[in-house]
Design an enzyme around this catalytic site. Sequence first.
Site, short mmCIF file in Angstrom:
data_model
loop_
_atom_site.label_atom_id
_atom_site.label_comp_id
_atom_site.label_asym_id
_atom_site.label_seq_id
_atom_site.Cartn_x
_atom_site.Cartn_y
_atom_site.Cartn_z
N SER A 143 -1.61 -9.04 5.76
CA SER A 143 -2.19 -9.63 4.47
C SER A 143 -1.74 -10.86 4.32
O SER A 143 -0.56 -11.40 4.91
CB SER A 143 -1.71 -8.71 3.39
OG SER A 143 -2.02 -9.20 2.19
N TYR A 190 5.73 -5.23 -1.07
CA TYR A 190 4.41 -5.20 -0.34
C TYR A 190 4.45 -6.31 0.43
O TYR A 190 3.88 -6.21 1.78
CB TYR A 190 3.14 -5.32 -1.31
CG TYR A 190 1.84 -5.46 -0.55
CD1 TYR A 190 1.31 -3.83 -0.26
CD2 TYR A 190 1.15 -6.45 -0.40
CE1 TYR A 190 -0.04 -4.08 0.33
CE2 TYR A 190 -0.01 -6.57 -0.07
CZ TYR A 190 -0.64 -5.23 0.42
OH TYR A 190 -1.75 -5.22 1.17
N1 LIG Z 1 -8.28 -5.08 -0.10
C1 LIG Z 1 -7.47 -6.13 -0.05
O1 LIG Z 1 -7.61 -7.14 -0.69
C2 LIG Z 1 -6.26 -6.34 1.29
C3 LIG Z 1 -5.84 -7.51 1.45
C4 LIG Z 1 -5.02 -7.74 2.42
C5 LIG Z 1 -4.58 -6.59 3.12
N2 LIG Z 1 -5.16 -5.30 2.98
C6 LIG Z 1 -4.64 -4.38 3.95
O2 LIG Z 1 -5.79 -3.71 4.35
C7 LIG Z 1 -5.79 -2.43 4.30
C8 LIG Z 1 -6.76 -1.44 3.61
O3 LIG Z 1 -6.68 -2.11 2.27
P1 LIG Z 1 -7.94 -1.25 1.25
O4 LIG Z 1 -8.14 -2.13 0.29
O5 LIG Z 1 -9.12 -0.78 2.08
O6 LIG Z 1 -6.82 -0.37 0.84
P2 LIG Z 1 -7.15 1.52 0.39
O7 LIG Z 1 -5.94 1.72 -0.38
O8 LIG Z 1 -8.25 1.67 -0.05
O9 LIG Z 1 -6.96 2.30 2.04
C9 LIG Z 1 -5.83 2.60 2.22
C10 LIG Z 1 -5.99 3.90 3.06
O10 LIG Z 1 -4.81 4.39 3.64
C11 LIG Z 1 -4.60 5.69 3.51
N3 LIG Z 1 -3.36 6.18 3.54
C12 LIG Z 1 -2.30 5.63 2.48
N4 LIG Z 1 -1.02 6.17 2.77
C13 LIG Z 1 -1.31 6.74 4.14
C14 LIG Z 1 -0.38 7.38 5.05
N5 LIG Z 1 1.02 7.68 4.58
N6 LIG Z 1 -0.97 7.87 6.10
C15 LIG Z 1 -2.19 7.76 6.40
N7 LIG Z 1 -2.90 7.27 5.71
C16 LIG Z 1 -2.61 6.71 4.56
C17 LIG Z 1 -5.08 6.01 2.12
O11 LIG Z 1 -5.66 7.39 1.95
C18 LIG Z 1 -6.58 4.97 2.30
O12 LIG Z 1 -7.63 5.64 2.82
C19 LIG Z 1 -4.26 -1.96 3.93
O13 LIG Z 1 -3.41 -1.92 4.95
C20 LIG Z 1 -4.04 -3.13 2.89
O14 LIG Z 1 -2.64 -3.59 2.71
C21 LIG Z 1 -5.84 -5.13 1.95
#
Ligand SMILES: NC(=O)c1ccc[n+]([C@@H]2O[C@H](COP(=O)([O-])OP(=O)(O)OC[C@H]3O[C@@H](n4cnc5c(N)ncnc54)[C@H](O)[C@@H]3O)[C@@H](O)[C@H]2O)c1
Length: 248
Positions: A144, A154
């Site tokens: 991220s 985070y």
């Molecule tokens: N959306 C953003 O703006 C953004 C920006 C930078 C990075 N990210 C990263 O991208 C990834 C996805 O983001 P998102 O917005 O789709 O988030 P999200 O919260 O919708 O998705 C996360 C997924 O991980 C699963 N999860 C959580 N804990 C878990 C565990 N212990 N074991 C297995 N699965 C687990 C959840 O059930 C969910 O399906 C994450 O790593 C997040 O940190 C997101």
Amino acid sequence: MRFADKVAIVTGGGQGIGETYAKSLAEQGARVVVADLNTEQAARVAKEIESAGGAALAVRVDVSDPESALAMGAAAEEAFGGVDYLVNNAAIYGGMQIESLLKVDLDYYQKFMAVNMNGALHCTRAVYRSMRRRGGGVVVNQSSTAAWMAGGFYSIAKAAINSLTVNLAAEMGWMNIRVNAIAPGPTDTAATRSVVGDMVDPLVNELIIKRIGTPQDHVGALHFLLSDEASWVTAQILAVDGGHIVRL
Ligand SMILES: NC(=O)c1ccc[n+]([C@@H]2O[C@H](COP(=O)([O-])OP(=O)(O)OC[C@H]3O[C@@H](n4cnc5c(N)ncnc54)[C@H](O)[C@@H]3O)[C@@H](O)[C@H]2O)c1
């Protein structure tokens, strides 16, 4: 069909960016393991892939638990014969506690790090032998732009993901396993809406390209890093962020 005959695991594939990743790989011919803590969502995504003519398997995984990660790898082997690609996307993000480092409950902090920092290592350890047996593989970690910001625990976890990417790449290069990371900027998912609330406009204002990202914005980077076009690319962190990490 860029990824025909390939087997990909996408952790956190049950929703958000991971769901888009999983479906995009299936559309390019990969057989996809949709691995998530949320079994219902993983099953829904796998079903939707199959309805669209792809091949998918839903697997419950808790990436913070090494045994659970091993079981995920074994399920992929059993269903599809091995693993070529691992996308370490799962994280605690949607609904995460917003608390300072000095005040956060330490049990929560440990659990958070076990998922967001160690999860990618557990899953990599679970599948690298299978990749090696197939002559190599690719790991893409989900970092991220927060890795370069003061965003509390985070950010610490994502900075660790960047270092994990470099160190795993160094350990596994001789096995023909490449390891890179994508560092998304603010991306429009239900999780982001739950974390930033009505702060979207100020966030977008910090970007060079004045719009929030979409999950689809990250697909090109993922496919490039997984593909043979990137066969000499390893240990890299690729920001896909609308220019978020540049100070304006
Ligand atoms: N959306 C953003 O703006 C953004 C920006 C930078 C990075 N990210 C990263 O991208 C990834 C996805 O983001 P998102 O917005 O789709 O988030 P999200 O919260 O919708 O998705 C996360 C997924 O991980 C699963 N999860 C959580 N804990 C878990 C565990 N212990 N074991 C297995 N699965 C687990 C959840 O059930 C969910 O399906 C994450 O790593 C997040 O940190 C997101």
